[in-house]
Enzyme design. Structure first.
Site, PDB file in Angstrom:
ATOM      1  N   ASP A  99       0.792  -1.233   0.000  1.00 57.82           N
ATOM      2  CA  ASP A  99       0.000   0.000   0.000  1.00 57.82           C
ATOM      3  C   ASP A  99       0.824   1.283   0.000  1.00 57.82           C
ATOM      4  O   ASP A  99       0.398   2.304   0.529  1.00 57.82           O
ATOM      5  CB  ASP A  99      -0.918  -0.015   1.232  1.00 57.82           C
ATOM      6  CG  ASP A  99      -0.143  -0.273   2.521  1.00 57.82           C
ATOM      7  OD1 ASP A  99       1.084  -0.050   2.520  1.00 57.82           O
ATOM      8  OD2 ASP A  99      -0.756  -0.690   3.516  1.00 57.82           O
ATOM      9  N   GLU A 121      -0.789  -9.130  -0.852  1.00 57.12           N
ATOM     10  CA  GLU A 121      -1.287  -8.523   0.397  1.00 57.12           C
ATOM     11  C   GLU A 121      -2.516  -7.656   0.086  1.00 57.12           C
ATOM     12  O   GLU A 121      -2.615  -6.487   0.460  1.00 57.12           O
ATOM     13  CB  GLU A 121      -0.223  -7.704   1.126  1.00 57.12           C
ATOM     14  CG  GLU A 121      -0.563  -7.411   2.574  1.00 57.12           C
ATOM     15  CD  GLU A 121       0.512  -6.590   3.289  1.00 57.12           C
ATOM     16  OE1 GLU A 121       0.602  -5.374   3.063  1.00 57.12           O
ATOM     17  OE2 GLU A 121       1.272  -7.189   4.073  1.00 57.12           O
ATOM     18  N   GLU A 135      -1.938   5.215   3.137  1.00 58.87           N
ATOM     19  CA  GLU A 135      -1.928   3.808   2.697  1.00 58.87           C
ATOM     20  C   GLU A 135      -3.314   3.253   2.395  1.00 58.87           C
ATOM     21  O   GLU A 135      -3.466   2.423   1.496  1.00 58.87           O
ATOM     22  CB  GLU A 135      -1.222   2.938   3.741  1.00 58.87           C
ATOM     23  CG  GLU A 135       0.282   3.174   3.857  1.00 58.87           C
ATOM     24  CD  GLU A 135       0.658   4.348   4.745  1.00 58.87           C
ATOM     25  OE1 GLU A 135      -0.258   4.988   5.323  1.00 58.87           O
ATOM     26  OE2 GLU A 135       1.861   4.635   4.872  1.00 58.87           O
ATOM     27  N   HIS A 207       6.689   5.098  12.528  1.00 57.39           N
ATOM     28  CA  HIS A 207       6.909   5.912  11.325  1.00 57.39           C
ATOM     29  C   HIS A 207       5.627   6.402  10.659  1.00 57.39           C
ATOM     30  O   HIS A 207       5.690   7.086   9.629  1.00 57.39           O
ATOM     31  CB  HIS A 207       7.715   5.121  10.292  1.00 57.39           C
ATOM     32  CG  HIS A 207       6.969   3.981   9.682  1.00 57.39           C
ATOM     33  ND1 HIS A 207       6.086   4.158   8.642  1.00 57.39           N
ATOM     34  CD2 HIS A 207       6.947   2.661   9.956  1.00 57.39           C
ATOM     35  CE1 HIS A 207       5.568   2.977   8.305  1.00 57.39           C
ATOM     36  NE2 HIS A 207       6.066   2.062   9.096  1.00 57.39           N
ATOM     37  N   ARG A 209       2.583   8.358   9.160  1.00 57.70           N
ATOM     38  CA  ARG A 209       2.377   9.788   8.917  1.00 57.70           C
ATOM     39  C   ARG A 209       1.279  10.379   9.795  1.00 57.70           C
ATOM     40  O   ARG A 209       1.376  11.524  10.236  1.00 57.70           O
ATOM     41  CB  ARG A 209       2.038  10.017   7.444  1.00 57.70           C
ATOM     42  CG  ARG A 209       3.266  10.132   6.561  1.00 57.70           C
ATOM     43  CD  ARG A 209       2.878  10.292   5.095  1.00 57.70           C
ATOM     44  NE  ARG A 209       3.992  10.793   4.306  1.00 57.70           N
ATOM     45  CZ  ARG A 209       5.101  10.110   4.020  1.00 57.70           C
ATOM     46  NH1 ARG A 209       5.279   8.901   4.491  1.00 57.70           N
ATOM     47  NH2 ARG A 209       6.049  10.653   3.273  1.00 57.70           N
ATOM     48  N   HIS A 240      13.402   5.308  12.329  1.00 63.07           N
ATOM     49  CA  HIS A 240      13.107   5.445  10.898  1.00 63.07           C
ATOM     50  C   HIS A 240      13.727   6.754  10.381  1.00 63.07           C
ATOM     51  O   HIS A 240      13.645   7.781  11.058  1.00 63.07           O
ATOM     52  CB  HIS A 240      11.578   5.454  10.721  1.00 63.07           C
ATOM     53  CG  HIS A 240      11.129   5.267   9.307  1.00 63.07           C
ATOM     54  ND1 HIS A 240      11.266   6.247   8.362  1.00 63.07           N
ATOM     55  CD2 HIS A 240      10.552   4.222   8.676  1.00 63.07           C
ATOM     56  CE1 HIS A 240      10.792   5.806   7.208  1.00 63.07           C
ATOM     57  NE2 HIS A 240      10.353   4.576   7.379  1.00 63.07           N
TER      58      HIS A 240
HETATM   59  C1  UD1 Z   1       6.941   4.672   3.426  1.00 66.97           C
HETATM   60  C2  UD1 Z   1       5.506   4.345   2.996  1.00 66.97           C
HETATM   61  C3  UD1 Z   1       4.766   3.627   4.116  1.00 66.97           C
HETATM   62  C4  UD1 Z   1       5.554   2.429   4.609  1.00 66.97           C
HETATM   63  C5  UD1 Z   1       6.943   2.885   5.010  1.00 66.97           C
HETATM   64  C6  UD1 Z   1       7.776   1.702   5.423  1.00 66.97           C
HETATM   65  C7  UD1 Z   1       4.340   5.868   1.492  1.00 66.97           C
HETATM   66  C8  UD1 Z   1       3.604   7.154   1.371  1.00 66.97           C
HETATM   67  N1  UD1 Z   1       4.804   5.587   2.716  1.00 66.97           N
HETATM   68  O1  UD1 Z   1       6.886   5.655   4.454  1.00 66.97           O
HETATM   69  O2  UD1 Z   1       3.501   3.190   3.628  1.00 66.97           O
HETATM   70  O3  UD1 Z   1       4.880   1.880   5.720  1.00 66.97           O
HETATM   71  O4  UD1 Z   1       7.577   3.511   3.883  1.00 66.97           O
HETATM   72  O5  UD1 Z   1       8.947   2.110   6.081  1.00 66.97           O
HETATM   73  O6  UD1 Z   1       4.493   5.165   0.526  1.00 66.97           O
HETATM   74  N2  UD1 Z   1      14.505   7.789   4.021  1.00 66.97           N
HETATM   75  C9  UD1 Z   1      15.866   7.643   3.936  1.00 66.97           C
HETATM   76  N3  UD1 Z   1      16.369   6.419   3.570  1.00 66.97           N
HETATM   77  C10 UD1 Z   1      15.587   5.351   3.293  1.00 66.97           C
HETATM   78  C11 UD1 Z   1      14.187   5.506   3.408  1.00 66.97           C
HETATM   79  C12 UD1 Z   1      13.658   6.730   3.760  1.00 66.97           C
HETATM   80  O7  UD1 Z   1      16.624   8.572   4.176  1.00 66.97           O
HETATM   81  O8  UD1 Z   1      16.107   4.273   2.978  1.00 66.97           O
HETATM   82  C13 UD1 Z   1      13.948   9.123   4.396  1.00 66.97           C
HETATM   83  C14 UD1 Z   1      14.056  10.139   3.258  1.00 66.97           C
HETATM   84  O9  UD1 Z   1      14.276  11.404   3.806  1.00 66.97           O
HETATM   85  C15 UD1 Z   1      12.658  10.045   2.635  1.00 66.97           C
HETATM   86  C16 UD1 Z   1      11.815   9.900   3.884  1.00 66.97           C
HETATM   87  O10 UD1 Z   1      12.562   8.993   4.722  1.00 66.97           O
HETATM   88  O11 UD1 Z   1      12.316  11.189   1.865  1.00 66.97           O
HETATM   89  C17 UD1 Z   1      10.410   9.408   3.677  1.00 66.97           C
HETATM   90  O12 UD1 Z   1      10.347   8.254   2.858  1.00 66.97           O
HETATM   91  P1  UD1 Z   1       8.917   7.817   2.213  1.00 66.97           P
HETATM   92  O13 UD1 Z   1       9.096   6.530   1.503  1.00 66.97           O
HETATM   93  O14 UD1 Z   1       8.332   8.955   1.476  1.00 66.97           O
HETATM   94  O15 UD1 Z   1       7.992   7.633   3.479  1.00 66.97           O
HETATM   95  P2  UD1 Z   1       8.103   6.652   4.703  1.00 66.97           P
HETATM   96  O16 UD1 Z   1       7.747   7.441   5.907  1.00 66.97           O
HETATM   97  O17 UD1 Z   1       9.395   5.936   4.670  1.00 66.97           O
HETATM   98  N1  UDP Z   2      12.341  -3.808   9.983  1.00 66.51           N
HETATM   99  C1  UDP Z   2      13.711  -3.875   9.777  1.00 66.51           C
HETATM  100  N2  UDP Z   2      14.516  -3.017  10.491  1.00 66.51           N
HETATM  101  C2  UDP Z   2      14.031  -2.115  11.371  1.00 66.51           C
HETATM  102  C3  UDP Z   2      12.623  -2.046  11.556  1.00 66.51           C
HETATM  103  C4  UDP Z   2      11.803  -2.899  10.831  1.00 66.51           C
HETATM  104  O1  UDP Z   2      14.198  -4.695   8.991  1.00 66.51           O
HETATM  105  O2  UDP Z   2      14.825  -1.381  11.982  1.00 66.51           O
HETATM  106  C5  UDP Z   2      11.473  -4.719   9.191  1.00 66.51           C
HETATM  107  C6  UDP Z   2      10.455  -5.517   9.972  1.00 66.51           C
HETATM  108  O3  UDP Z   2      10.963  -6.789  10.316  1.00 66.51           O
HETATM  109  C7  UDP Z   2       9.277  -5.626   9.017  1.00 66.51           C
HETATM  110  C8  UDP Z   2       9.408  -4.410   8.120  1.00 66.51           C
HETATM  111  O4  UDP Z   2      10.716  -3.893   8.331  1.00 66.51           O
HETATM  112  O5  UDP Z   2       9.360  -6.770   8.185  1.00 66.51           O
HETATM  113  C9  UDP Z   2       8.370  -3.381   8.463  1.00 66.51           C
HETATM  114  O6  UDP Z   2       8.664  -2.219   7.803  1.00 66.51           O
HETATM  115  P1  UDP Z   2       8.089  -0.815   8.227  1.00 66.51           P
HETATM  116  O7  UDP Z   2       7.708  -0.826   9.662  1.00 66.51           O
HETATM  117  O8  UDP Z   2       9.066   0.201   7.761  1.00 66.51           O
HETATM  118  O9  UDP Z   2       6.804  -0.680   7.299  1.00 66.51           O
HETATM  119  P2  UDP Z   2       5.298  -1.175   7.416  1.00 66.51           P
HETATM  120  O10 UDP Z   2       5.288  -2.632   7.648  1.00 66.51           O
HETATM  121  O11 UDP Z   2       4.661  -0.387   8.517  1.00 66.51           O
HETATM  122  O12 UDP Z   2       4.730  -0.783   6.094  1.00 66.51           O
END
Ligand code: UD1
Ligand code: UDP
Length: 369
Positions: A99, A121, A135, A207, A209, A240
């Site tokens: 999602d 999923e 999401e 994490h 939003r 995160h």
């Molecule tokens: C995203 C997804 C969320 C998912 C989550 C898992 C959307 C809108 N959100 O949220 O559904 O649950 O990922 O973790 O699709 N960043 C880094 N390095 C990384 C990843 C992220 O620096 O490897 C930072 C960057 O500043 C980036 C910010 O995190 O711009 C946000 O990343 P984004 O994918 O937009 O949103 P998440 O909060 O990670």
């Molecule tokens: N996870 C990880 N390292 C971390 C935190 C989470 O590998 O420091 C893994 C966790 O085991 C799970 C997945 O990341 O499988 C969940 O991701 P996240 O919480 O970012 O996203 P969501 O599931 O909420 O979309």
């Protein structure tokens, strides 16, 4: 089946990669499938570490992530870049998971290109577009545009049936996250962070939003209070990298002797941390699925969940983000052995570790038709 079917598998973020890795590995074994992995890299570092853990190298990498990316700009960049890829690659089928904004954007681009979608999923719903945001909307769009729905549970299948999708196109497979967990659980696992062996561990992740701002600050205040008042317990919080989370976490939690903040853990060390944990506080989707399978009580820092099965089984509790709720519910599990034992019962409502092989079989039948 004569010609090999061109299957494009898309991953953008950490959880998509964890949950698609078993599908990628299973489909690559199939002689009829020509598998191409598209990484949008909506996440950069967190995606790369998961793909490396499973030995997967993407065929195409869009390198989309920008620091502090906003949803609209992210969506726009994704749509434009994916358009080119689909026009060049012309897959017979695109597989999406979950999602995220990657999933919603690729689903729309596939619709414009009239390329069929399989949604892994499928059917998770809260019924509330604000929780989780964005999401809930992303998965509704992906589901609406998908031809095949791989629902993890009967509950998610029921959600899709209620929305009018044909039962013939919905397949209950279990969640591939349990396949991934089984695949790594046999490997050498080490958290890689010093944890006092004499203390109990509370593992924290956050994490979402919809929790940014005051809800997340209240959670941080509660964690600090819990660390102050439970000298036999340490808190490990892999933060995160979203700046809305990381800046507040560091401002409010750094410097406490019983709170360890660290970068996101790689997947194997994170599984090790879950196994070592006494209690898990999280707003993550995936962790709500993994922790019950590992027998770990989970307190969910959200008002609603699209994963009601473990809540109904009594091993996950939805507590929201209020300071008092976080303090009281965590203390209950830390101080009342019977309450803890009631939630630490190893159940796995989300799968048996064979979801990827079921998805592979369905696709073999469907694509042959
Ligand atoms: C995203 C997804 C969320 C998912 C989550 C898992 C959307 C809108 N959100 O949220 O559904 O649950 O990922 O973790 O699709 N960043 C880094 N390095 C990384 C990843 C992220 O620096 O490897 C930072 C960057 O500043 C980036 C910010 O995190 O711009 C946000 O990343 P984004 O994918 O937009 O949103 P998440 O909060 O990670
Ligand atoms: N996870 C990880 N390292 C971390 C935190 C989470 O590998 O420091 C893994 C966790 O085991 C799970 C997945 O990341 O499988 C969940 O991701 P996240 O919480 O970012 O996203 P969501 O599931 O909420 O979309």
């Amino acid at each position: 089946m004569s010609a090999r079917r061109r299957i494009m598998i898309v991953v953008g973020t950490r959880p998509e990669a964890i949950k698609m890795a078993p599908v990628i590995l299973a489909l690559r074994e199939q002689p009829w499938a020509d598998v191409r992995v598209l990484a949008t890299a909506q996440h950069r570092q967190m995606l790369d570490q998961v793909l490396a853990a499973f030995g997967i190298v993407p065929d195409i990498d869009l390198d989309i992530m920008q620091p502090g990316q906003a949803l609209t700009a992210l969506t726009a960049r994704l749509l434009l870049r994916i358009d080119d890829v689909l026009a060049t690659e012309r897959p017979d089928l695109v597989l999406l998971q979950g999602d995220t904004t990657t999933v919603m954007s690729v689903a729309m681009a596939c619709f414009y290109h009239r390329i069929p979608i399989g949604h892994v999923e499928a059917g998770l719903r809260t019924g509330d577009l604000d929780n989780p945001f964005p999401e809930e909307m992303n998965r509704i769009v992906a589901g609406r545009l998908a031809r095949w729905h791989f629902a993890p549970t009967e509950t998610s299948r029921g959600n899709l049936l209620r929305e009018g999708f044909a039962g013939d196109n919905i397949f209950v497979t279990g969640n591939t996250v349990i396949d991934a967990l089984h695949q790594v659980a046999e490997r050498e696992l080490d958290i890689g962070v010093d944890i006092d062996p004499d203390k109990r561990l509370v593992l924290v992740t956050a994490h979402r939003r919809e929790n940014f701002g005051e809800p997340f600050r209240a959670v941080c205040r509660a964690i600090r209070h819990l660390a102050d008042s439970n000298p036999d317990t340490i808190f490990l919080y892999p933060v995160h990298p979203n700046p809305n989370v990381s800046e507040v976490a560091r401002e409010m939690l750094a410097g406490h002797e019983r709170i360890t903040l660290c970068k996101p853990l790689d997947y194997l060390p994170f599984v090790a941390a879950m196994k070592r944990a006494h209690v898990i506080l999280t707003d993550s989707g995936g962790v709500q699925e993994e922790a019950p399978a590992l027998g770990k009580p989970v307190l969910v820092l959200r008002r609603e969940t699209e994963r009601p099965e473990a809540v109904e089984a009594g091993v996950v509790k939805l507590i929201g983000t209020d300071y008092d709720a976080v303090v009281n519910e965590t203390n209950r599990l830390l101080r009342d052995g019977a309450a803890w034992r009631a939630m630490a019962r190893g159940v796995s409502p989300y799968g048996d570790g064979r979801a990827a092989s079921r998805i592979t079989e369905v696709l073999r039948h469907q694509l042959a038709a």
